[in-house]
Enzyme design. Sequence first.
Site, PDB file in Angstrom:
ATOM      1  N   HIS A  31      -1.484  -9.604   2.241  1.00 40.63           N
ATOM      2  CA  HIS A  31      -0.613 -10.378   3.139  1.00 40.63           C
ATOM      3  C   HIS A  31       0.850  -9.983   2.977  1.00 40.63           C
ATOM      4  O   HIS A  31       1.278  -9.551   1.906  1.00 40.63           O
ATOM      5  CB  HIS A  31      -0.817 -11.898   2.994  1.00 40.63           C
ATOM      6  CG  HIS A  31      -0.277 -12.542   1.757  1.00 40.63           C
ATOM      7  ND1 HIS A  31      -0.968 -13.483   1.043  1.00 40.63           N
ATOM      8  CD2 HIS A  31       0.918 -12.423   1.111  1.00 40.63           C
ATOM      9  CE1 HIS A  31      -0.242 -13.905   0.033  1.00 40.63           C
ATOM     10  NE2 HIS A  31       0.911 -13.279   0.052  1.00 40.63           N
ATOM     11  N   ASP A  36       9.370 -16.952   4.701  1.00 43.31           N
ATOM     12  CA  ASP A  36       8.384 -18.033   4.744  1.00 43.31           C
ATOM     13  C   ASP A  36       8.774 -19.225   3.875  1.00 43.31           C
ATOM     14  O   ASP A  36       9.751 -19.165   3.121  1.00 43.31           O
ATOM     15  CB  ASP A  36       6.999 -17.505   4.329  1.00 43.31           C
ATOM     16  CG  ASP A  36       7.032 -16.648   3.071  1.00 43.31           C
ATOM     17  OD1 ASP A  36       8.035 -16.690   2.340  1.00 43.31           O
ATOM     18  OD2 ASP A  36       6.055 -15.936   2.807  1.00 43.31           O
ATOM     19  N   GLU A  77      -1.645 -13.915   6.587  1.00 45.62           N
ATOM     20  CA  GLU A  77      -2.874 -13.742   5.815  1.00 45.62           C
ATOM     21  C   GLU A  77      -3.874 -12.860   6.568  1.00 45.62           C
ATOM     22  O   GLU A  77      -3.780 -12.726   7.798  1.00 45.62           O
ATOM     23  CB  GLU A  77      -3.504 -15.127   5.580  1.00 45.62           C
ATOM     24  CG  GLU A  77      -2.706 -16.020   4.630  1.00 45.62           C
ATOM     25  CD  GLU A  77      -2.961 -15.696   3.155  1.00 45.62           C
ATOM     26  OE1 GLU A  77      -3.062 -14.510   2.797  1.00 45.62           O
ATOM     27  OE2 GLU A  77      -3.037 -16.650   2.355  1.00 45.62           O
ATOM     28  N   ASN A 133      -4.237  -9.780  -1.405  1.00 47.30           N
ATOM     29  CA  ASN A 133      -5.150  -9.561  -0.279  1.00 47.30           C
ATOM     30  C   ASN A 133      -4.473  -8.797   0.870  1.00 47.30           C
ATOM     31  O   ASN A 133      -5.018  -8.704   1.959  1.00 47.30           O
ATOM     32  CB  ASN A 133      -5.709 -10.902   0.219  1.00 47.30           C
ATOM     33  CG  ASN A 133      -4.609 -11.839   0.731  1.00 47.30           C
ATOM     34  OD1 ASN A 133      -3.460 -11.433   0.876  1.00 47.30           O
ATOM     35  ND2 ASN A 133      -4.966 -13.086   1.008  1.00 47.30           N
TER      36      ASN A 133
END
Length: 235
Positions: free
Chosen positions: A138, A67, A143, A136
């Site tokens: 990801h 990413d 996400e 979280n």
Amino acid sequence: MKVIKVKNYQEVSEKAAYLIAAQIQLKPDCVLGLATGSSPIGTYDKLIEWYNQGILDFSAVKSVNLDEYVGLDGTHEQSYRYFMNTHLFDKVNIDKNNTYVPNGMADDLEQFGKDYDALIEQMGGIDLQLLGIGNNGHIGFNEPADCFVAGTHVATLKESTIKANKRFFASEADVPTKAITMGIKAIMQAKKIVLIANGSAKAEIIEKALAGEITPEIPASILKLHKDCTIIYCD
Ligand code: GLP
């Protein structure tokens, strides 16, 4: 899936580095899927150490990164291209022309995503994908969402991610709100996956992802479907 809980970050890094080193030794022209963030730094340091000792040769290795922040170019200190250059590529004998990081400055990010997926396919897919995990759940910048996204795409970062990553920037307002990330398909098609994590918050989300159902609300939960995934973590 192999889940290995170890004592500390040093052990996480060493075990992950052994798997990557074995991959390079078994297939010198392998395609490594690489990750950024604080978690892989220890792993990269180990690989650099072994390179300096003459144990590892990166000359034929190719890499694709997960990413990049949208709007940061590769010379920005918080861009993931800059991270990869400074934490690994500049310190080993990899050919930089064989290293790919998504371009967060592309004019047409949607087209860029398609081209990135095509590039990964042309390379024969990823032999070993290294992953971190967000608080979280990801992976890359996939996400929590209502559905998994297959291809490389632009993701809007969750507030929790922006807060977690603000430590790298002068202020929260400087953290980009969007990123371009490899999707679930290229990650899950990797022949081997190694996920590393460090600390109690990460241990908690890993245990939640492993215990519960597979859901895009916890993106890492999909890794349970992968045939060769190793999770190495400590709390
Ligand atoms: C970022 C990256 C992820 C990484 C995660 C965890 O958001 N996009 O690829 O896994 O953060 O980072 P850290 O290892 O710094 O906790």
